[in-house]
Design a protein around this motif. Structure first.
Motif, mmCIF file in Angstrom:
data_model
loop_
_atom_site.group_PDB
_atom_site.id
_atom_site.type_symbol
_atom_site.label_atom_id
_atom_site.label_comp_id
_atom_site.label_asym_id
_atom_site.label_seq_id
_atom_site.Cartn_x
_atom_site.Cartn_y
_atom_site.Cartn_z
ATOM 1 N N SER A 177 0.802 -1.220 0.000
ATOM 2 C CA SER A 177 0.000 0.000 0.000
ATOM 3 C C SER A 177 0.836 1.272 0.000
ATOM 4 O O SER A 177 0.286 2.365 -0.105
ATOM 5 N N ASP A 270 -9.519 3.367 1.660
ATOM 6 C CA ASP A 270 -9.923 3.061 0.290
ATOM 7 C C ASP A 270 -8.816 2.369 -0.497
ATOM 8 O O ASP A 270 -9.044 1.883 -1.596
ATOM 9 N N GLN A 272 -7.456 -0.384 0.465
ATOM 10 C CA GLN A 272 -7.613 -1.830 0.685
ATOM 11 C C GLN A 272 -8.825 -2.383 -0.069
ATOM 12 O O GLN A 272 -9.746 -2.943 0.514
ATOM 13 N N GLN A 273 -8.816 -2.259 -1.373
ATOM 14 C CA GLN A 273 -9.982 -2.647 -2.160
ATOM 15 C C GLN A 273 -10.273 -4.150 -2.124
ATOM 16 O O GLN A 273 -11.436 -4.563 -2.111
ATOM 17 N N LYS A 274 -9.254 -4.983 -2.105
ATOM 18 C CA LYS A 274 -9.490 -6.435 -2.064
ATOM 19 C C LYS A 274 -10.136 -6.836 -0.737
ATOM 20 O O LYS A 274 -11.058 -7.671 -0.720
ATOM 21 N N ILE A 276 -11.900 -4.829 1.153
ATOM 22 C CA ILE A 276 -13.231 -4.221 1.164
ATOM 23 C C ILE A 276 -14.222 -5.104 0.408
ATOM 24 O O ILE A 276 -15.373 -5.280 0.833
ATOM 25 N N ALA A 277 -13.778 -5.688 -0.717
ATOM 26 C CA ALA A 277 -14.655 -6.578 -1.481
ATOM 27 C C ALA A 277 -15.081 -7.773 -0.633
ATOM 28 O O ALA A 277 -16.233 -8.217 -0.687
ATOM 29 N N SER A 289 -16.914 7.986 5.582
ATOM 30 C CA SER A 289 -15.733 8.119 4.740
ATOM 31 C C SER A 289 -15.152 9.509 4.940
ATOM 32 O O SER A 289 -15.852 10.513 4.741
ATOM 33 N N GLU A 302 -12.339 4.770 5.951
ATOM 34 C CA GLU A 302 -13.727 4.360 5.776
ATOM 35 C C GLU A 302 -14.155 3.433 6.909
ATOM 36 O O GLU A 302 -13.353 2.627 7.403
#
Length: 311
Positions: A177, A270, A272-274, A276-277, A289, A302
């Motif tokens: 990151s 935001d 850490q999209q994987k 979050i999914a 947010s 978030e």
């Protein structure tokens, strides 16, 4: 890559010389290393066909046939037609062959025991764990799924666990990151606060380990108003997409439901999209947010919540 190749070649030379594999006859027995290896595999998988044996060991058909014939002439194996296909002959050890194999295995055990006597228990553990990893990584059917099958899970903390978790967070978040070392300081602070008030009756932490080394974590901290916070959800990159993360998250949320928390929340960014999914798939919904400058980046912190009272 070049350095890795040189190290592997160096290890191969060391290994063969250290175990005496360059000797004409292995373990002072009547057969060479290749021949003894075939004998070991027959004893382990008998009855077995020549085709299966050749495929397992990656040996030339003609070369293997020559050795099988020698074993047969020496009276250490028998060859019998398969009940399902008379064209296929199955190989098994005779009593003489079984006795020879037992003798060779005894000598091998003595040789290995002599090596291990020079090592402390911790050194022996390090050696064995390294060998397991080498075997897994170089096996013909290797995938990270193979590694994940050897992952163990445990609840609670042992001395040293928190230090290693801080290390993992610092290294992985910097690499993946781009977070500065300030993030590692933040993780240190959160764990310090956690340990000051750690209550094993209310707070839970689960660890995933491979070869006794932590490769994943997740925690549930009890909060006011019958809420819980999910924290320190982490899986080492090698073990992602193998079910390890899903197992940890399912364990944590199952605990929350059993404790009848009204709500579970987590804080992330935001970046850490994987992750979050995965949270969204589990039912978490974004609730806050805020844009901020921290850990050397401009990002959005978030909050995600999962309501449990109606589930």
């Amino acid at each position: 890559m070049k350095k890795a190749i040189e190290q592997i070649r160096s290890f191969n030379r060391f290994y063969t010389a250290h175990l005496g594999l360059l000797n004409e006859h292995i373990l002072n027995g009547p057969y060479s290393l290749a021949e003894a290896r075939i004998l070991f595999e027959i004893g382990l998988h008998q009855p077995i066909s020549s085709q299966e044996l050749g495929s397992m060991l990656g040996l030339d058909k003609g070369y293997l046939s020559k050795i099988v014939k020698m074993f047969n002439n020496d009276g250490i194996i028998t060859r019998t037609p398969s009940l399902h296909d008379s064209r296929i002959h199955l190989i098994s050890l005779t009593i003489q062959g079984a006795n020879l194999l037992h003798e060779l295995q005894g000598r091998s055990d003595q040789q290995i025991e002599a090596f291990l006597e020079k090592l402390s228990p911790d050194e022996t553990g390090m050696l064995v764990n390294s060998m397991i990893t080498v075997e897994n990584l170089l096996s013909a059917n290797y995938s990270n799924l193979v590694l994940s099958q050897q992952v163990a899970y445990r609840e609670g903390l042992k001395p040293g666990d928190v230090g290693y978790l801080i290390y993992l967070h610092g290294v992985l978040y910097a690499r993946e990151s781009g977070y500065s070392q300030e993030f590692e300081g933040y993780v240190v602070k959160t764990f310090y606060e956690f340990l000051e008030h750690y209550n094993t009756q209310k707070d839970k932490i689960w660890l995933a380990t491979y070869n006794q080394q932590i490769i994943g974590s997740i925690a549930i901290l009890s909060k006011a108003k019958n809420e819980a916070q999910l924290r320190w959800f982490l899986v080492h990159p090698i073990f992602r997409r193998t079910g390890v993360g899903k197992h940890l998250l399912t364990t944590a949320l199952t605990h929350c439901r059993e404790q009848q928390f009204n709500n579970v929340y987590l804080l992330t960014t935001d970046v850490q999209q994987k992750a979050i999914a995965m949270y969204k798939k589990a039912g978490f919904m974004p609730t806050e947010s805020v844009q901020m400058e921290q850990w050397g980046k401009t990002l959005r912190e978030e909050r995600y919540d999962l309501k449990l009272q109606n589930q």
